[in-house]
Design an enzyme around this catalytic site. Structure first.
Site, PDB file in Angstrom:
ATOM      1  N   ARG A   1       0.809  -1.231   0.000  1.00 53.00           N
ATOM      2  CA  ARG A   1       0.000   0.000   0.000  1.00 53.00           C
ATOM      3  C   ARG A   1       0.841   1.280   0.000  1.00 53.00           C
ATOM      4  NH1 ARG A   1      -2.714  -3.202   3.634  1.00 53.00           N
ATOM      5  NH2 ARG A   1      -4.500  -4.237   2.691  1.00 53.00           N
TER       6      ARG A   1
ATOM      7  N   LYS B   1       2.913  11.640 -11.101  1.00 52.92           N
ATOM      8  CA  LYS B   1       1.982  10.807 -11.888  1.00 52.92           C
ATOM      9  C   LYS B   1       2.702   9.521 -12.272  1.00 52.92           C
ATOM     10  CE  LYS B   1       0.057  13.732 -15.067  1.00 52.92           C
ATOM     11  NZ  LYS B   1      -0.836  13.930 -16.215  1.00 52.92           N
TER      12      LYS B   1
ATOM     13  N   HIS C   1      -0.306  14.387 -29.961  1.00 50.45           N
ATOM     14  CA  HIS C   1      -0.460  12.991 -29.553  1.00 50.45           C
ATOM     15  C   HIS C   1      -1.287  12.207 -30.572  1.00 50.45           C
ATOM     16  CE1 HIS C   1      -0.367   9.582 -27.047  1.00 50.45           C
ATOM     17  NE2 HIS C   1      -1.659   9.600 -26.782  1.00 50.45           N
TER      18      HIS C   1
ATOM     19  N   ARG D   1      -2.626  22.639 -14.198  1.00 52.41           N
ATOM     20  CA  ARG D   1      -1.788  21.565 -14.746  1.00 52.41           C
ATOM     21  C   ARG D   1      -2.202  21.220 -16.175  1.00 52.41           C
ATOM     22  NH1 ARG D   1       0.323  16.754 -10.724  1.00 52.41           N
ATOM     23  NH2 ARG D   1       1.624  15.675 -12.212  1.00 52.41           N
TER      24      ARG D   1
ATOM     25  N   GLU E   1       9.347  18.972 -24.918  1.00 53.99           N
ATOM     26  CA  GLU E   1       8.681  19.366 -23.665  1.00 53.99           C
ATOM     27  C   GLU E   1       9.294  20.662 -23.108  1.00 53.99           C
ATOM     28  OE1 GLU E   1       6.005  17.856 -22.838  1.00 53.99           O
ATOM     29  OE2 GLU E   1       6.166  15.800 -23.615  1.00 53.99           O
TER      30      GLU E   1
ATOM     31  N   ASN F   1      -0.736  20.458 -21.206  1.00 53.90           N
ATOM     32  CA  ASN F   1      -1.208  19.719 -22.394  1.00 53.90           C
ATOM     33  C   ASN F   1      -0.919  20.468 -23.686  1.00 53.90           C
ATOM     34  OD1 ASN F   1      -2.284  17.634 -20.899  1.00 53.90           O
ATOM     35  ND2 ASN F   1      -4.250  18.677 -20.642  1.00 53.90           N
TER      36      ASN F   1
ATOM     37  N   GLU G   1      -4.341  17.888 -11.110  1.00 51.96           N
ATOM     38  CA  GLU G   1      -4.681  18.194 -12.497  1.00 51.96           C
ATOM     39  C   GLU G   1      -6.147  18.567 -12.691  1.00 51.96           C
ATOM     40  OE1 GLU G   1      -2.588  15.777 -15.315  1.00 51.96           O
ATOM     41  OE2 GLU G   1      -3.983  16.322 -16.900  1.00 51.96           O
TER      42      GLU G   1
ATOM     43  N   LYS H   1       7.734  23.208 -13.919  1.00 48.98           N
ATOM     44  CA  LYS H   1       6.769  22.117 -13.732  1.00 48.98           C
ATOM     45  C   LYS H   1       6.399  21.989 -12.250  1.00 48.98           C
ATOM     46  CE  LYS H   1       5.018  17.688 -14.702  1.00 48.98           C
ATOM     47  NZ  LYS H   1       5.077  16.372 -15.255  1.00 48.98           N
TER      48      LYS H   1
ATOM     49  N   HIS I   1       8.051  11.397 -29.126  1.00 50.61           N
ATOM     50  CA  HIS I   1       6.879  12.049 -28.530  1.00 50.61           C
ATOM     51  C   HIS I   1       7.033  13.582 -28.514  1.00 50.61           C
ATOM     52  CE1 HIS I   1       3.728  13.064 -25.703  1.00 50.61           C
ATOM     53  NE2 HIS I   1       4.637  13.657 -24.952  1.00 50.61           N
TER      54      HIS I   1
ATOM     55  N   HIS J   1      -0.243  18.951 -27.073  1.00 52.56           N
ATOM     56  CA  HIS J   1      -0.434  17.508 -26.948  1.00 52.56           C
ATOM     57  C   HIS J   1      -1.701  16.987 -27.639  1.00 52.56           C
ATOM     58  CE1 HIS J   1       2.915  17.601 -24.198  1.00 52.56           C
ATOM     59  NE2 HIS J   1       2.843  16.296 -24.006  1.00 52.56           N
TER      60      HIS J   1
HETATM   61  N1  LIG Z   1       4.438  10.635 -15.314  1.00 53.29           N
HETATM   62  C1  LIG Z   1       4.387  11.707 -16.063  1.00 53.29           C
HETATM   63  O1  LIG Z   1       4.005  12.801 -15.623  1.00 53.29           O
HETATM   64  C2  LIG Z   1       4.854  11.615 -17.495  1.00 53.29           C
HETATM   65  C3  LIG Z   1       5.055  12.777 -18.245  1.00 53.29           C
HETATM   66  C4  LIG Z   1       5.557  12.651 -19.546  1.00 53.29           C
HETATM   67  C5  LIG Z   1       5.827  11.386 -20.069  1.00 53.29           C
HETATM   68  N2  LIG Z   1       5.600  10.271 -19.301  1.00 53.29           N
HETATM   69  C6  LIG Z   1       5.895   8.933 -19.828  1.00 53.29           C
HETATM   70  O2  LIG Z   1       7.294   8.849 -20.053  1.00 53.29           O
HETATM   71  C7  LIG Z   1       7.512   7.847 -21.044  1.00 53.29           C
HETATM   72  C8  LIG Z   1       8.544   8.333 -22.027  1.00 53.29           C
HETATM   73  O3  LIG Z   1       9.756   8.556 -21.336  1.00 53.29           O
HETATM   74  P1  LIG Z   1      11.152   8.593 -22.114  1.00 53.29           P
HETATM   75  O4  LIG Z   1      11.023   9.483 -23.290  1.00 53.29           O
HETATM   76  O5  LIG Z   1      12.186   8.856 -21.102  1.00 53.29           O
HETATM   77  O6  LIG Z   1      11.245   7.114 -22.737  1.00 53.29           O
HETATM   78  P2  LIG Z   1      11.995   5.763 -22.286  1.00 53.29           P
HETATM   79  O7  LIG Z   1      11.951   5.558 -20.836  1.00 53.29           O
HETATM   80  O8  LIG Z   1      11.454   4.703 -23.161  1.00 53.29           O
HETATM   81  O9  LIG Z   1      13.517   6.072 -22.698  1.00 53.29           O
HETATM   82  C9  LIG Z   1      13.833   6.244 -24.066  1.00 53.29           C
HETATM   83  C10 LIG Z   1      14.975   5.336 -24.481  1.00 53.29           C
HETATM   84  O10 LIG Z   1      16.214   5.835 -23.947  1.00 53.29           O
HETATM   85  C11 LIG Z   1      16.921   4.796 -23.266  1.00 53.29           C
HETATM   86  N3  LIG Z   1      17.728   5.461 -22.243  1.00 53.29           N
HETATM   87  C12 LIG Z   1      17.323   5.904 -21.035  1.00 53.29           C
HETATM   88  N4  LIG Z   1      18.325   6.602 -20.458  1.00 53.29           N
HETATM   89  C13 LIG Z   1      19.378   6.579 -21.312  1.00 53.29           C
HETATM   90  C14 LIG Z   1      20.675   7.127 -21.283  1.00 53.29           C
HETATM   91  N5  LIG Z   1      21.083   7.904 -20.270  1.00 53.29           N
HETATM   92  N6  LIG Z   1      21.500   6.913 -22.333  1.00 53.29           N
HETATM   93  C15 LIG Z   1      21.076   6.168 -23.408  1.00 53.29           C
HETATM   94  N7  LIG Z   1      19.844   5.641 -23.501  1.00 53.29           N
HETATM   95  C16 LIG Z   1      18.998   5.843 -22.460  1.00 53.29           C
HETATM   96  C17 LIG Z   1      15.830   3.862 -22.784  1.00 53.29           C
HETATM   97  O11 LIG Z   1      16.315   2.573 -22.530  1.00 53.29           O
HETATM   98  C18 LIG Z   1      14.860   3.902 -23.946  1.00 53.29           C
HETATM   99  O12 LIG Z   1      15.273   3.014 -24.955  1.00 53.29           O
HETATM  100  C19 LIG Z   1       6.166   7.546 -21.681  1.00 53.29           C
HETATM  101  O13 LIG Z   1       5.710   6.294 -21.259  1.00 53.29           O
HETATM  102  C20 LIG Z   1       5.269   8.646 -21.149  1.00 53.29           C
HETATM  103  O14 LIG Z   1       3.917   8.232 -21.009  1.00 53.29           O
HETATM  104  C21 LIG Z   1       5.134  10.373 -18.036  1.00 53.29           C
HETATM  105 ZN   LIG Z   2       4.378  15.037 -23.362  1.00 51.37          ZN
END
Ligand SMILES: NC(=O)c1ccc[n+]([C@@H]2O[C@H](COP(=O)([O-])OP(=O)(O)OC[C@H]3O[C@@H](n4cnc5c(N)ncnc54)[C@H](O)[C@@H]3O)[C@@H](O)[C@H]2O)c1
Ligand SMILES: [Zn+2]
Length: 353
Positions: free
Chosen positions: A116, A138, A244, A233, A180, A237, A229, A219, A255, A240
């Site tokens: 939990r 999030k 998206h 917040r 972003e 978007n 949100e 942020k 993205h 997006h």
């Molecule tokens: N929680 C939130 O508020 C929030 C906000 C925006 C996005 N997200 C989520 O984040 C995700 C996208 O995150 P991302 O863009 O970091 O993608 P990701 O985690 O898939 O990383 C992208 C790629 O980079 C590689 N990688 C990571 N660190 C590295 C490094 N230092 N050197 C070389 N390669 C590296 C990873 O293995 C992966 O292949 C999505 O699932 C999205 O929904 C969440």
């Molecule tokens: Zn985004």
């Protein structure tokens, strides 16, 4: 530099420590402050940084998921929870999520669910996760193609943002984070000025060192004002809605690059509907094109159908678009579907001329 995110409703604080070398300094110290710890990462990050992680935390179990959004699914979450249980973690343990947004989102959700709720420390290693996903609490996994539908709010106790991780990040992933960052710039005048003045240096790691903390502060301010949100917040978007939708059907860019594509459309929707500063929007468009090459404007035609399904839409068939208007200002445009569709198709033609 330490940024403190204060969450009044939960009476909690999240410490975000930024700087080169922060990981080597703070990670062992934080590990020692817990009776038990567990590291969650992905196989790419493990291949690059596994040795460093294990040398800084020799007795801590490490579990690496297969990298990629396609693995941000319940089966990975369950596998992680099983590894945590097998390691005998109890309620006073801390989960360290070392990786990009995928690792951060799954790790955060596992920490929210395990017994939990246990503590979680985020160590974002991509630019996107440093300026966006690791801040705000999030967490989620996807359910097949439904993105982020199973999730929870779970604030990390600390976030370690170390610029040295970015040295191994491919250019496309830097472009993703810049999407972003420019979005934040469209919401924050000072940040916009800084980005515009340094538009030639956007991909320089030394410049990213300077602006990552400013993005996190932006942020964090938004999250502090609107933890769940319900209002401000939603400004995040920006770009997006359209971005998206195109991402879902095109899938060739990152993205963040789709967010920039979305911003290019949405600022043009704003121009004909609400008072805008045309000169500023031209500068914003120019800034975007330092990341998004002109040839990278994918078609919106098929994406429009997905935009209509967006969960942020209103019940009366109206689509809500957060569009940049003036320096540091945005507007929420409420557009009937048919109008949104015809305008986007018109703009697409104009882009292709
Ligand atoms: N929680 C939130 O508020 C929030 C906000 C925006 C996005 N997200 C989520 O984040 C995700 C996208 O995150 P991302 O863009 O970091 O993608 P990701 O985690 O898939 O990383 C992208 C790629 O980079 C590689 N990688 C990571 N660190 C590295 C490094 N230092 N050197 C070389 N390669 C590296 C990873 O293995 C992966 O292949 C999505 O699932 C999205 O929904 C969440
Ligand atoms: Zn985004």
């Amino acid at each position: 530099m330490t940024i403190t995110l204060r969450l009044k409703k939960q009476e909690r604080e999240s410490k975000i420590v930024c700087g080169n070398g922060v990981f080597e300094r703070e990670f062992p110290r934080l590990i020692k402050s817990y009776p038990q710890a567990f590291v969650f990462t992905d196989e790419n990050v493990d291949a690059l940084y596994g040795d460093v992680i294990r040398s800084l935390a020799p007795d801590v179990p490490v579990y690496a998921m297969k990298a990629g959004e396609e693995n941000k699914q319940p089966h990975t979450l369950i596998a992680l929870l099983q590894k945590m249980a097998e390691a005998g973690l109890h309620r006073k343990a801390c989960l360290f999520a070392v990786g990009g947004g995928v690792v951060g989102d799954i790790g955060g959700l596992a920490a929210a669910l395990y017994m939990r709720g246990i503590d979680c420390v985020q160590v974002p290693t991509t630019l996107l996760s440093q300026v966006d996903s690791s801040v705000g609490g999030k967490t989620a996994v996807d359910l097949d193609c439904y993105k982020n539908v199973v999730g929870a709010f779970h604030q990390p106790t600390a976030v370690l943002v170390d610029g040295t991780f970015l040295r191994t990040l491919p250019r496309r992933e830097i472009a993703c984070g810049l999407g972003e960052i420019i979005k934040h710039g469209a919401l924050n005048g000072e940040l916009f000025d800084r980005l515009y003045q340094n538009k030639e240096r956007l991909f320089d790691l030394s410049f990213l060192d300077e602006i990552v903390p400013l993005n996190i502060r932006h942020k964090a301010n938004v999250v502090e004002a609107d933890e769940r949100e319900t209002g401000l917040r939603k400004s995040l978007n920006l770009g997006h809605t359209t971005g998206h939708a195109v991402e879902l059907v095109d899938g060739k860019l990152s993205h963040g690059e789709y967010v920039l594509v979305g911003m290019r459309y949405e600022m043009r929707l704003a121009k004909t509907r609400v008072p805008c500063d045309e000169e500023y929007l031209n500068r914003l468009d120019e800034l975007i094109l330092y990341v998004l090459e002109k040839g990278q404007m994918p078609s919106v035609k098929e994406g429009i159908a997905y935009a209509k399904l967006d969960k942020k839409n209103e019940e009366n068939g109206t689509i809500v678009v957060t569009a940049p208007t003036k320096r540091g200002e945005y507007a929420l445009l409420h557009l009937p579907f048919a109008e949104y569709e015809s305008e986007l198709l018109r703009l697409e033609e104009a882009f292709s001329c």
